[in-house]
Design a protein around this motif. Structure first.
Motif, PDB file in Angstrom:
ATOM      1  N   CYS A  16       0.832  -1.218   0.000  1.00  0.00           N
ATOM      2  CA  CYS A  16       0.000   0.000   0.000  1.00  0.00           C
ATOM      3  C   CYS A  16       0.857   1.254   0.000  1.00  0.00           C
ATOM      4  O   CYS A  16       0.548   2.227  -0.698  1.00  0.00           O
ATOM      5  N   ILE A  19       2.259   1.717  -3.477  1.00  0.00           N
ATOM      6  CA  ILE A  19       1.226   2.190  -4.406  1.00  0.00           C
ATOM      7  C   ILE A  19       0.924   3.667  -4.165  1.00  0.00           C
ATOM      8  O   ILE A  19       0.844   4.461  -5.114  1.00  0.00           O
ATOM      9  N   LEU A  20       0.780   4.051  -2.886  1.00  0.00           N
ATOM     10  CA  LEU A  20       0.483   5.454  -2.581  1.00  0.00           C
ATOM     11  C   LEU A  20       1.644   6.376  -2.947  1.00  0.00           C
ATOM     12  O   LEU A  20       1.427   7.482  -3.443  1.00  0.00           O
ATOM     13  N   SER A  21       2.879   5.929  -2.703  1.00  0.00           N
ATOM     14  CA  SER A  21       4.012   6.774  -3.074  1.00  0.00           C
ATOM     15  C   SER A  21       4.143   6.879  -4.589  1.00  0.00           C
ATOM     16  O   SER A  21       4.499   7.928  -5.121  1.00  0.00           O
ATOM     17  N   GLY A  22       3.852   5.797  -5.300  1.00  0.00           N
ATOM     18  CA  GLY A  22       3.854   5.863  -6.762  1.00  0.00           C
ATOM     19  C   GLY A  22       2.786   6.799  -7.289  1.00  0.00           C
ATOM     20  O   GLY A  22       3.018   7.569  -8.224  1.00  0.00           O
ATOM     21  N   LEU A  23       1.604   6.745  -6.678  1.00  0.00           N
ATOM     22  CA  LEU A  23       0.526   7.648  -7.066  1.00  0.00           C
ATOM     23  C   LEU A  23       0.902   9.100  -6.789  1.00  0.00           C
ATOM     24  O   LEU A  23       0.663   9.990  -7.617  1.00  0.00           O
ATOM     25  N   ALA A  24       1.525   9.344  -5.640  1.00  0.00           N
ATOM     26  CA  ALA A  24       1.957  10.702  -5.315  1.00  0.00           C
ATOM     27  C   ALA A  24       3.022  11.189  -6.295  1.00  0.00           C
ATOM     28  O   ALA A  24       3.027  12.350  -6.706  1.00  0.00           O
ATOM     29  N   TRP A  26       3.364  10.177  -9.409  1.00  0.00           N
ATOM     30  CA  TRP A  26       2.705  10.377 -10.703  1.00  0.00           C
ATOM     31  C   TRP A  26       1.962  11.709 -10.732  1.00  0.00           C
ATOM     32  O   TRP A  26       2.036  12.453 -11.715  1.00  0.00           O
ATOM     33  N   VAL A  27       1.274  12.031  -9.650  1.00  0.00           N
ATOM     34  CA  VAL A  27       0.568  13.311  -9.571  1.00  0.00           C
ATOM     35  C   VAL A  27       1.574  14.457  -9.442  1.00  0.00           C
ATOM     36  O   VAL A  27       1.376  15.536 -10.003  1.00  0.00           O
ATOM     37  N   ARG A  29       4.408  14.812 -10.828  1.00  0.00           N
ATOM     38  CA  ARG A  29       5.032  15.205 -12.098  1.00  0.00           C
ATOM     39  C   ARG A  29       4.318  16.386 -12.733  1.00  0.00           C
ATOM     40  O   ARG A  29       4.926  17.191 -13.424  1.00  0.00           O
TER      41      ARG A  29
END
Length: 95
Positions: A16, A19-24, A26-27, A29
């Motif tokens: 989790c 996933i959350l750090s990857g989402l952060a 991605w946003v 960028r």
């Protein structure tokens, strides 16, 4: 209270967090175009470490303060649930 020490819980938490750090990232960028992924990771790691340091220092300061209050005769707030002071507290305060 039963403690749950299954290793799968730690794995789920790590997934989790990834996933959350990857989402952060991605946003993020969109907010900072042109940044290299390694540089963004370094800034994120520094931010997380700084946050952990701040929380640790706040916890240390809080615990030190409450320990000092108890040594100076204050009553632990958990005792406020009871109708009266614990046995022997009045005698200890008079000392």
């Amino acid at each position: 209270m039963k403690r749950n020490d299954k290793p799968s819980n730690g794995i789920k938490m790590a997934v989790c967090m990834l996933i959350l750090s990857g989402l952060a990232g991605w946003v993020g960028r969109d907010f900072w175009p042109g940044i290299q992924p390694a540089q963004a990771w370094a800034y994120s790691a520094a931010l997380v470490l700084g946050g952990l340091l701040a929380v640790s220092l706040a916890a240390l300061a809080s615990l030190t303060l409450w320990q000092w209050v108890l040594r100076k005769g204050g009553t632990d707030t958990q005792w406020l649930w009871f109708a009266r002071d614990p046995a022997g507290l009045q005698a200890q305060r008079k000392r």
